[in-house]
Scaffold this motif. Structure first.
Motif, PDB file in Angstrom:
ATOM      1  N   THR A 132       0.475  -5.313  -1.699  1.00 32.43           N
ATOM      2  CA  THR A 132      -0.206  -4.055  -1.361  1.00 32.43           C
ATOM      3  C   THR A 132       0.295  -2.903  -2.235  1.00 32.43           C
ATOM      4  O   THR A 132      -0.380  -2.472  -3.168  1.00 32.43           O
ATOM      5  CB  THR A 132      -0.027  -3.735   0.141  1.00 32.43           C
ATOM      6  OG1 THR A 132       1.365  -3.770   0.476  1.00 32.43           O
ATOM      7  CG2 THR A 132      -0.778  -4.737   1.004  1.00 32.43           C
ATOM      8  N   VAL A 133       1.501  -2.396  -1.959  1.00 29.51           N
ATOM      9  CA  VAL A 133       1.981  -1.217  -2.692  1.00 29.51           C
ATOM     10  C   VAL A 133       2.760  -1.567  -3.957  1.00 29.51           C
ATOM     11  O   VAL A 133       3.061  -0.691  -4.762  1.00 29.51           O
ATOM     12  CB  VAL A 133       2.838  -0.321  -1.783  1.00 29.51           C
ATOM     13  CG1 VAL A 133       2.000   0.235  -0.649  1.00 29.51           C
ATOM     14  CG2 VAL A 133       4.032  -1.084  -1.221  1.00 29.51           C
ATOM     15  N   ARG A 134       3.157  -2.827  -4.118  1.00 24.70           N
ATOM     16  CA  ARG A 134       3.830  -3.319  -5.329  1.00 24.70           C
ATOM     17  C   ARG A 134       5.035  -2.472  -5.748  1.00 24.70           C
ATOM     18  O   ARG A 134       5.105  -1.963  -6.864  1.00 24.70           O
ATOM     19  CB  ARG A 134       2.840  -3.404  -6.495  1.00 24.70           C
ATOM     20  CG  ARG A 134       1.687  -4.376  -6.261  1.00 24.70           C
ATOM     21  CD  ARG A 134       0.783  -4.470  -7.468  1.00 24.70           C
ATOM     22  NE  ARG A 134      -0.293  -5.417  -7.226  1.00 24.70           N
ATOM     23  CZ  ARG A 134      -0.203  -6.738  -7.388  1.00 24.70           C
ATOM     24  NH1 ARG A 134       0.945  -7.258  -7.782  1.00 24.70           N
ATOM     25  NH2 ARG A 134      -1.221  -7.528  -7.154  1.00 24.70           N
ATOM     26  N   PRO A 135       6.017  -2.310  -4.880  1.00 21.78           N
ATOM     27  CA  PRO A 135       7.218  -1.558  -5.294  1.00 21.78           C
ATOM     28  C   PRO A 135       8.000  -2.326  -6.353  1.00 21.78           C
ATOM     29  O   PRO A 135       8.102  -3.549  -6.315  1.00 21.78           O
ATOM     30  CB  PRO A 135       8.033  -1.455  -3.993  1.00 21.78           C
ATOM     31  CG  PRO A 135       7.104  -1.856  -2.895  1.00 21.78           C
ATOM     32  CD  PRO A 135       6.116  -2.785  -3.503  1.00 21.78           C
ATOM     33  N   ARG A 136       8.578  -1.581  -7.286  1.00 20.13           N
ATOM     34  CA  ARG A 136       9.433  -2.191  -8.305  1.00 20.13           C
ATOM     35  C   ARG A 136      10.902  -2.009  -7.985  1.00 20.13           C
ATOM     36  O   ARG A 136      11.767  -2.507  -8.713  1.00 20.13           O
ATOM     37  CB  ARG A 136       9.107  -1.581  -9.677  1.00 20.13           C
ATOM     38  CG  ARG A 136       7.624  -1.657 -10.039  1.00 20.13           C
ATOM     39  CD  ARG A 136       7.153  -3.087 -10.203  1.00 20.13           C
ATOM     40  NE  ARG A 136       7.717  -3.691 -11.383  1.00 20.13           N
ATOM     41  CZ  ARG A 136       7.224  -3.536 -12.612  1.00 20.13           C
ATOM     42  NH1 ARG A 136       6.153  -2.780 -12.800  1.00 20.13           N
ATOM     43  NH2 ARG A 136       7.800  -4.129 -13.638  1.00 20.13           N
TER      44      ARG A 136
END
Length: 334
Positions: free
Chosen positions: A119-123
């Motif tokens: 969904t938000v694809r945090p790195r």
């Protein structure tokens, strides 16, 4: 049947605080009202993840998502608000056999981060677990780095007289001395919160340090939560304010959040404040007094006077290689 992860819907949010209260790891900071206020003051998007096996709730994970340098990052708790710990909570696991618990816990953790990736694809992720979180290995298996942190907690169940006897001799002496010198302790309201935060901020600035917390964070919580959830204790000497401590309460635990600044008067103000808080909490049937930290060597010598137990919690972090700079920035900000 596997654990499924989703955003908490309206019905889940209406029951959220009940879930928090039912979890052995639930804290003041996990309450929905607190999470909403933290999201507002950190300017982040609150993502409430809930794990279920069938209709049974097995875990909660509040995450705060924002963008740094154009890349999404996720925190629990959010940075720069001096929240000591947050992270995931587990439910309905007390009666499980060990293998069943471990399988379900691992499914929950893996499912939460699969959901966030999709969904938000945090790195970059940064989580601080609660005290007593039973098992951080599922995070290790998801390639997180784990760093132990510590807090002091005083067991209040022995009762006031026995607690006082367990304090160091100088703590007992200083409590009696402060009382004899005329220190009085009162519980205030919004104006007391402002005074205490201003004093803490001034002391940080005098030491060349930043203090990013605004009094409005605490007053918003004071106004939104039930009476007694946020209590500003103030100490006065001959009618003049000399120190304070803001405590927050949830379940069987009272926590010292902001305050405890070294006084400018030659009177043991902080021992008197802590003793009044401990006395009130014990009389109210609370079981733990949490100093919310035991990671600063200089300050630990003071806290250890109260014969606390040293309890671990964990900083849980993962960054993609190109996000190492963001990870370093976060550590500086924290």
């Amino acid at each position: 049947m596997t654990v499924t992860i989703s955003l908490a819907d309206v019905a889940d949010q209406q029951r959220w605080n009940n879930y928090v209260a039912a979890s052995p790891q639930g804290t003041f900071f996990h309450q929905l009202e607190v999470l909403d206020v933290l999201a507002t003051h950190s300017q982040t998007d609150l993502t409430l993840l809930i794990g279920k096996k069938g209709n049974e709730v097995v875990g909660l994970l509040p995450m705060f998502v924002t963008s740094k340098f154009g890349i999404n990052v996720a925190f629990s708790p959010p940075p720069r608000l001096k929240v000591p710990y947050l992270g995931s909570l587990l439910l309905n696991s007390d009666d499980l056999r060990q293998r069943t618990f471990e399988d379900r816990h691992e499914e929950f953790v893996e499912g939460c981060f699969d959901y966030l990736h999709d969904t938000v694809r945090p790195r970059y992720f940064n989580i601080r677990s609660t005290v007593g979180y039973p098992d951080v290995r599922p995070y290790l298996w998801q390639d997180f780095e784990i760093l132990p942190r510590y807090t002091y907690q005083v067991d209040l169940t022995p009762g006031i007289e026995e607690l006082f006897a367990q304090f160091s001799s100088d703590a007992r002496y200083n409590i009696r001395k402060a009382t004899n010198q005329g220190i009085s302790v009162e519980i205030g309201g919004v104006e007391a919160i402002k005074r205490i935060i201003a004093q803490v901020s001034e002391r940080h600035h005098a030491q060349g340090k930043s203090f990013p917390v605004n009094a409005s964070l605490v007053t918003d919580l004071y106004n939104r939560l039930p009476a007694g959830s946020v209590l500003p204790y103030e100490a006065y000497l001959n009618g003049t304010y000399v120190g304070g401590n803001i405590v927050v309460s949830f379940g069987n635990t009272v926590c010292a959040w902001f305050g405890g600044v070294a006084p400018e008067v030659d009177v043991p103000v902080n021992e008197c404040l802590d003793w009044r808080i401990i006395t009130d909490a014990t009389n109210d049937g609370m079981e733990l007094y949490d100093f919310l930290g035991a990671n600063v060597r200089r300050i630990n010598r003071y806290k250890a006077k109260f014969n606390p137990e040293l309890r671990p919690y964990f900083n849980i972090e993962r960054a993609s290689p190109e996000m190492a700079v963001v990870a370093g920035v976060y550590k500086l900000l924290s």
